[in-house]
Write a protein that holds these residues in place. Structure first.
Motif, PDB file in Angstrom:
ATOM      1  N   MET A 185     -30.281 -11.759 -34.008  1.00 45.84           N
ATOM      2  CA  MET A 185     -28.949 -11.210 -33.859  1.00 45.84           C
ATOM      3  C   MET A 185     -27.941 -12.346 -33.868  1.00 45.84           C
ATOM      4  SD  MET A 185     -27.121  -9.358 -30.611  1.00 45.84           S
ATOM      5  CE  MET A 185     -28.133  -7.931 -30.631  1.00 45.84           C
ATOM      6  N   LYS A 186     -26.884 -12.179 -34.638  1.00 48.33           N
ATOM      7  CA  LYS A 186     -25.820 -13.173 -34.679  1.00 48.33           C
ATOM      8  C   LYS A 186     -24.907 -12.959 -33.478  1.00 48.33           C
ATOM      9  CE  LYS A 186     -25.903 -13.823 -39.614  1.00 48.33           C
ATOM     10  NZ  LYS A 186     -25.120 -13.899 -40.833  1.00 48.33           N
ATOM     11  N   MET A 187     -24.586 -14.064 -32.816  1.00 47.63           N
ATOM     12  CA  MET A 187     -23.766 -14.000 -31.607  1.00 47.63           C
ATOM     13  C   MET A 187     -22.512 -14.854 -31.793  1.00 47.63           C
ATOM     14  SD  MET A 187     -25.763 -12.169 -29.671  1.00 47.63           S
ATOM     15  CE  MET A 187     -25.259 -12.358 -27.986  1.00 47.63           C
ATOM     16  N   ALA A 188     -21.513 -14.580 -30.955  1.00 45.36           N
ATOM     17  CA  ALA A 188     -20.277 -15.362 -30.950  1.00 45.36           C
ATOM     18  C   ALA A 188     -19.861 -15.595 -29.502  1.00 45.36           C
ATOM     19  CB  ALA A 188     -19.165 -14.638 -31.698  1.00 45.36           C
ATOM     20  N   LEU A 189     -19.219 -16.718 -29.273  1.00 38.93           N
ATOM     21  CA  LEU A 189     -18.634 -17.011 -27.977  1.00 38.93           C
ATOM     22  C   LEU A 189     -17.147 -16.713 -28.093  1.00 38.93           C
ATOM     23  CD1 LEU A 189     -18.720 -18.270 -25.112  1.00 38.93           C
ATOM     24  CD2 LEU A 189     -18.244 -20.464 -26.207  1.00 38.93           C
ATOM     25  N   VAL A 190     -16.681 -15.768 -27.298  1.00 35.16           N
ATOM     26  CA  VAL A 190     -15.251 -15.463 -27.251  1.00 35.16           C
ATOM     27  C   VAL A 190     -14.694 -16.165 -26.021  1.00 35.16           C
ATOM     28  CG1 VAL A 190     -13.511 -13.658 -26.997  1.00 35.16           C
ATOM     29  CG2 VAL A 190     -15.515 -13.250 -28.433  1.00 35.16           C
ATOM     30  N   VAL A 191     -13.667 -16.977 -26.231  1.00 35.84           N
ATOM     31  CA  VAL A 191     -13.036 -17.739 -25.163  1.00 35.84           C
ATOM     32  C   VAL A 191     -11.610 -17.244 -24.999  1.00 35.84           C
ATOM     33  CG1 VAL A 191     -12.343 -20.051 -24.400  1.00 35.84           C
ATOM     34  CG2 VAL A 191     -14.432 -19.768 -25.741  1.00 35.84           C
ATOM     35  N   ALA A 192     -11.246 -16.898 -23.775  1.00 33.33           N
ATOM     36  CA  ALA A 192      -9.877 -16.462 -23.478  1.00 33.33           C
ATOM     37  C   ALA A 192      -9.298 -17.366 -22.398  1.00 33.33           C
ATOM     38  CB  ALA A 192      -9.870 -15.011 -23.017  1.00 33.33           C
ATOM     39  N   LEU A 193      -8.138 -17.923 -22.654  1.00 38.75           N
ATOM     40  CA  LEU A 193      -7.407 -18.719 -21.677  1.00 38.75           C
ATOM     41  C   LEU A 193      -6.228 -17.874 -21.231  1.00 38.75           C
ATOM     42  CD1 LEU A 193      -7.523 -21.960 -23.794  1.00 38.75           C
ATOM     43  CD2 LEU A 193      -8.899 -21.490 -21.778  1.00 38.75           C
ATOM     44  N   VAL A 194      -6.279 -17.397 -19.992  1.00 40.04           N
ATOM     45  CA  VAL A 194      -5.286 -16.436 -19.526  1.00 40.04           C
ATOM     46  C   VAL A 194      -4.813 -16.783 -18.122  1.00 40.04           C
ATOM     47  CG1 VAL A 194      -6.186 -14.550 -20.925  1.00 40.04           C
ATOM     48  CG2 VAL A 194      -7.055 -14.874 -18.627  1.00 40.04           C
ATOM     49  N   SER A 195      -3.646 -16.282 -17.774  1.00 36.01           N
ATOM     50  CA  SER A 195      -3.135 -16.491 -16.425  1.00 36.01           C
ATOM     51  C   SER A 195      -3.999 -15.728 -15.422  1.00 36.01           C
ATOM     52  CB  SER A 195      -1.672 -16.052 -16.324  1.00 36.01           C
ATOM     53  OG  SER A 195      -1.562 -14.675 -16.591  1.00 36.01           O
ATOM     54  N   ASP A 196      -3.998 -16.213 -14.222  1.00 40.44           N
ATOM     55  CA  ASP A 196      -4.836 -15.647 -13.169  1.00 40.44           C
ATOM     56  C   ASP A 196      -4.568 -14.153 -12.972  1.00 40.44           C
ATOM     57  OD1 ASP A 196      -6.795 -16.066 -11.092  1.00 40.44           O
ATOM     58  OD2 ASP A 196      -5.158 -15.879  -9.639  1.00 40.44           O
ATOM     59  N   ASP A 197      -3.304 -13.742 -13.075  1.00 42.48           N
ATOM     60  CA  ASP A 197      -2.961 -12.340 -12.829  1.00 42.48           C
ATOM     61  C   ASP A 197      -3.355 -11.396 -13.967  1.00 42.48           C
ATOM     62  OD1 ASP A 197      -0.968 -13.493 -14.439  1.00 42.48           O
ATOM     63  OD2 ASP A 197       0.539 -12.058 -13.763  1.00 42.48           O
ATOM     64  N   LYS A 198      -3.767 -11.940 -15.125  1.00 41.78           N
ATOM     65  CA  LYS A 198      -4.183 -11.083 -16.239  1.00 41.78           C
ATOM     66  C   LYS A 198      -5.691 -11.121 -16.489  1.00 41.78           C
ATOM     67  CE  LYS A 198       0.236 -11.329 -18.567  1.00 41.78           C
ATOM     68  NZ  LYS A 198       0.960 -11.724 -19.766  1.00 41.78           N
ATOM     69  N   THR A 199      -6.408 -11.890 -15.696  1.00 41.82           N
ATOM     70  CA  THR A 199      -7.846 -12.071 -15.916  1.00 41.82           C
ATOM     71  C   THR A 199      -8.606 -10.757 -15.839  1.00 41.82           C
ATOM     72  OG1 THR A 199      -7.743 -14.345 -15.111  1.00 41.82           O
ATOM     73  CG2 THR A 199      -9.900 -13.294 -15.108  1.00 41.82           C
ATOM     74  N   THR A 200      -8.347  -9.953 -14.840  1.00 40.90           N
ATOM     75  CA  THR A 200      -9.067  -8.688 -14.676  1.00 40.90           C
ATOM     76  C   THR A 200      -8.820  -7.760 -15.861  1.00 40.90           C
ATOM     77  OG1 THR A 200      -8.975  -8.880 -12.279  1.00 40.90           O
ATOM     78  CG2 THR A 200      -9.399  -6.683 -13.172  1.00 40.90           C
ATOM     79  N   GLU A 201      -7.584  -7.673 -16.330  1.00 43.26           N
ATOM     80  CA  GLU A 201      -7.271  -6.813 -17.467  1.00 43.26           C
ATOM     81  C   GLU A 201      -7.984  -7.286 -18.729  1.00 43.26           C
ATOM     82  OE1 GLU A 201      -5.007  -8.055 -15.407  1.00 43.26           O
ATOM     83  OE2 GLU A 201      -3.773  -6.407 -14.670  1.00 43.26           O
ATOM     84  N   VAL A 202      -8.053  -8.596 -18.923  1.00 41.43           N
ATOM     85  CA  VAL A 202      -8.730  -9.159 -20.090  1.00 41.43           C
ATOM     86  C   VAL A 202     -10.229  -8.861 -20.032  1.00 41.43           C
ATOM     87  CG1 VAL A 202      -9.401 -11.366 -21.139  1.00 41.43           C
ATOM     88  CG2 VAL A 202      -7.006 -10.900 -20.635  1.00 41.43           C
ATOM     89  N   ILE A 203     -10.830  -9.030 -18.877  1.00 46.11           N
ATOM     90  CA  ILE A 203     -12.262  -8.736 -18.718  1.00 46.11           C
ATOM     91  C   ILE A 203     -12.534  -7.260 -18.972  1.00 46.11           C
ATOM     92  CG2 ILE A 203     -14.152  -8.606 -17.045  1.00 46.11           C
ATOM     93  CD1 ILE A 203     -12.999 -11.218 -15.824  1.00 46.11           C
ATOM     94  N   ASP A 204     -11.724  -6.402 -18.412  1.00 43.81           N
ATOM     95  CA  ASP A 204     -11.903  -4.962 -18.628  1.00 43.81           C
ATOM     96  C   ASP A 204     -11.794  -4.598 -20.108  1.00 43.81           C
ATOM     97  OD1 ASP A 204     -12.232  -4.649 -15.899  1.00 43.81           O
ATOM     98  OD2 ASP A 204     -10.197  -3.881 -15.551  1.00 43.81           O
ATOM     99  N   ALA A 205     -10.837  -5.210 -20.801  1.00 44.12           N
ATOM    100  CA  ALA A 205     -10.656  -4.933 -22.231  1.00 44.12           C
ATOM    101  C   ALA A 205     -11.862  -5.417 -23.036  1.00 44.12           C
ATOM    102  CB  ALA A 205      -9.377  -5.605 -22.730  1.00 44.12           C
TER     103      ALA A 205
END
Length: 116
Positions: free
Chosen positions: A1-21
């Motif tokens: 299976m081909k995999m990818a690493l997705v990296v997100a640099l986000v402000s602390d107050d948006k981390t939960t929303e980014v993880i949920d998305a």
């Protein structure tokens, strides 16, 4: 299976929303590295030598490569990355090989099979 690493640099107050998305897009786990710092096109101003930048987090997701773009778009929307300067950035890197994913692989394989 081909995999990818997705990296997100986000402000602390948006981390939960980014993880949920990302999870809504098929990410099965995440790793958060907190307290990262960076400068964009216009460095933040300081007051009496104190740094005024908000705390940022680096959120890492190992995902099926076929889902990486959709997850990136979901992260961008949840983090508001295209609305204003300094709202964060996300990108993907192809993974050649990985170990330690044996508990997540059955779930990933089943989700990919259902998506086809």
């Amino acid at each position: 299976m081909k995999m990818a690493l997705v990296v997100a640099l986000v402000s602390d107050d948006k981390t939960t929303e980014v993880i949920d998305a990302a999870r809504a897009g098929g990410a099965t786990g995440d790793t958060i590295i907190s307290g990262v710092r960076g400068e964009g096109l216009r460095p933040e101003k300081t007051f009496l030598g104190l740094d005024l930048t908000a705390q940022r987090n680096m959120v890492l997701f190992i995902v099926a490569e076929s889902r990486a773009r959709d997850i990136l778009e979901r992260i961008a929307t949840a983090g508001g990355m295209d609305r204003e300067h300094g709202d964060g950035v996300a990108f993907q890197i192809k993974i050649e090989d990985a170990v330690g994913l044996s508990t997540q692989l059955p779930t990933l394989m089943e989700e990919l099979k259902e998506a086809q």
